[in-house]
Design an enzyme around this catalytic site. Structure first.
Site, mmCIF file in Angstrom:
data_model
loop_
_atom_site.group_PDB
_atom_site.id
_atom_site.type_symbol
_atom_site.label_atom_id
_atom_site.label_comp_id
_atom_site.label_asym_id
_atom_site.label_seq_id
_atom_site.Cartn_x
_atom_site.Cartn_y
_atom_site.Cartn_z
ATOM 1 N N TYR A 193 -9.975 -2.536 6.818
ATOM 2 C CA TYR A 193 -9.599 -1.110 7.088
ATOM 3 C C TYR A 193 -9.104 -0.785 8.802
ATOM 4 O O TYR A 193 -8.249 0.134 9.020
ATOM 5 C CB TYR A 193 -10.400 -0.099 6.706
ATOM 6 C CG TYR A 193 -10.540 0.059 5.091
ATOM 7 C CD1 TYR A 193 -9.852 -0.802 4.195
ATOM 8 C CD2 TYR A 193 -11.489 0.932 4.516
ATOM 9 C CE1 TYR A 193 -9.840 -0.772 2.987
ATOM 10 C CE2 TYR A 193 -11.532 1.190 3.230
ATOM 11 C CZ TYR A 193 -11.032 0.142 2.491
ATOM 12 O OH TYR A 193 -10.889 0.354 0.914
ATOM 13 N N TYR B 149 0.882 -1.220 -0.010
ATOM 14 C CA TYR B 149 0.062 -0.002 0.184
ATOM 15 C C TYR B 149 0.690 1.140 0.107
ATOM 16 O O TYR B 149 1.421 1.697 0.968
ATOM 17 C CB TYR B 149 -0.785 0.147 1.339
ATOM 18 C CG TYR B 149 -2.162 1.015 1.110
ATOM 19 C CD1 TYR B 149 -3.212 0.649 0.509
ATOM 20 C CD2 TYR B 149 -1.805 2.166 1.502
ATOM 21 C CE1 TYR B 149 -4.222 1.458 0.650
ATOM 22 C CE2 TYR B 149 -3.141 3.221 1.708
ATOM 23 C CZ TYR B 149 -4.181 3.133 1.113
ATOM 24 O OH TYR B 149 -5.182 3.710 0.968
#
Length: 280
Positions: A231, A137
């Site tokens: 998340y 990420y």
């Protein structure tokens, strides 16, 4: 933007776009972290001293980069419960050292596809064994004040790509990392949330104390499956440590509906109210 490769050749494998690619929001592709406003560390600066291992491979008994034993076994992550230190450009071991797994780039054929109701998502076109590294990420590394300013300036209906990862140290201190791939980022920006994810995020350090956010398969993943992670960082972790995230959760009116469709869906996306508060 090339629909045959959203990375523009920045990755070792092309990542095609399946769907109306002209609807993709423009962004600058970067396969690695870049220093953004307020970043205390430059992720491209080499600051970790390498190991003195001789030969192509390191052994846990001798390698300074493996104080807690090997990180990978047959290319699979051994544990998602600890931060990882990999061998780096200053290490004396070879490029084929098993402790350089996340530095090998994309190992599986992935594609970006439109997902009904969710916008875009990242899918695999081949089997991914449990424990294997999938992608990073990557984006701009931000300071806490800049991260808060960007969050508060966002349209409530806009996608929020900023992630805050919190590492809990034995000393009681908490290390915070803020990554924003909105304007500069990689394929990790297309990953959607799931309350029952098939990926787990683990901080990995290579040549800098700035952690890279590596995503590993939490289970065997079949071709055609959408790749998702939690998340909030709660899945697969004993202590919540990451997220768009949990933090101090306020009333549900501030949260967006979760569309993961899993049996354990909480109904709402994780929400971190601390990013909306003035930084101290």
């Amino acid at each position: 933007m090339d629909p045959q490769d959203v990375s523009g050749g920045e990755e070792g494998r092309p990542v095609p776009v399946c769907g109306e690619w002209t609807q993709l929001s423009a962004f600058q592709y970067s396969a690695e972290l870049v220093a953004g406003p307020g970043a205390e560390l430059d992720p491209s600066e080499v600051t970790i001293q390498g190991c003195e291992c001789q030969g192509p491979h390191c052994s846990p008994e001798k390698c300074a980069c493996l104080p807690h034993g090997e990180n990978y076994h047959h290319r699979r992550l051994r544990s998602s419960q600890k931060a990882i230190l990999e061998c780096n450009v200053l290490c004396h071991c070879g490029e084929s050292c098993a402790n350089r797994e996340t530095q090998q780039g994309l190992q599986f054929q992935l594609q970006v596809c439109q997902v009904p109701g969710k916008g875009w998502g990242l899918f695999t076109q081949e089997n991914i064994p449990s424990g294997r590294f999938v992608c990073e990420y990557a984006g701009e590394v931000l300071g806490p004040e800049e991260a808060c300013q960007r969050i508060r300036a966002q349209d409530p209906e806009a996608n929020n790509y900023i992630i805050a990862v919190r590492e809990h140290l034995h000393s009681g201190h908490i290390l915070e990392t803020f990554i924003d791939p909105t304007h500069v980022g990689n394929i990790g920006r297309f990953l959607n949330h799931s309350c029952q994810p098939n990926l787990v995020m683990v901080p990995v350090r290579t040549h800098s104390m700035q952690p890279r956010l590596a995503l590993f398969a939490a289970q065997d993943i079949q071709p055609g499956e959408e790749l998702c992670y939690d998340y909030s960082g709660m899945a697969f972790n004993f202590t919540p440590s990451s997220g768009h995230t949990q933090g101090k959760q306020k009333d549900r009116s501030q949260c967006k509906k979760c569309l993961c469709g899993t049996a354990s869906c909480s109904g709402y996306l994780p929400f971190d109210a601390t990013l909306f508060e003035a930084p101290t």
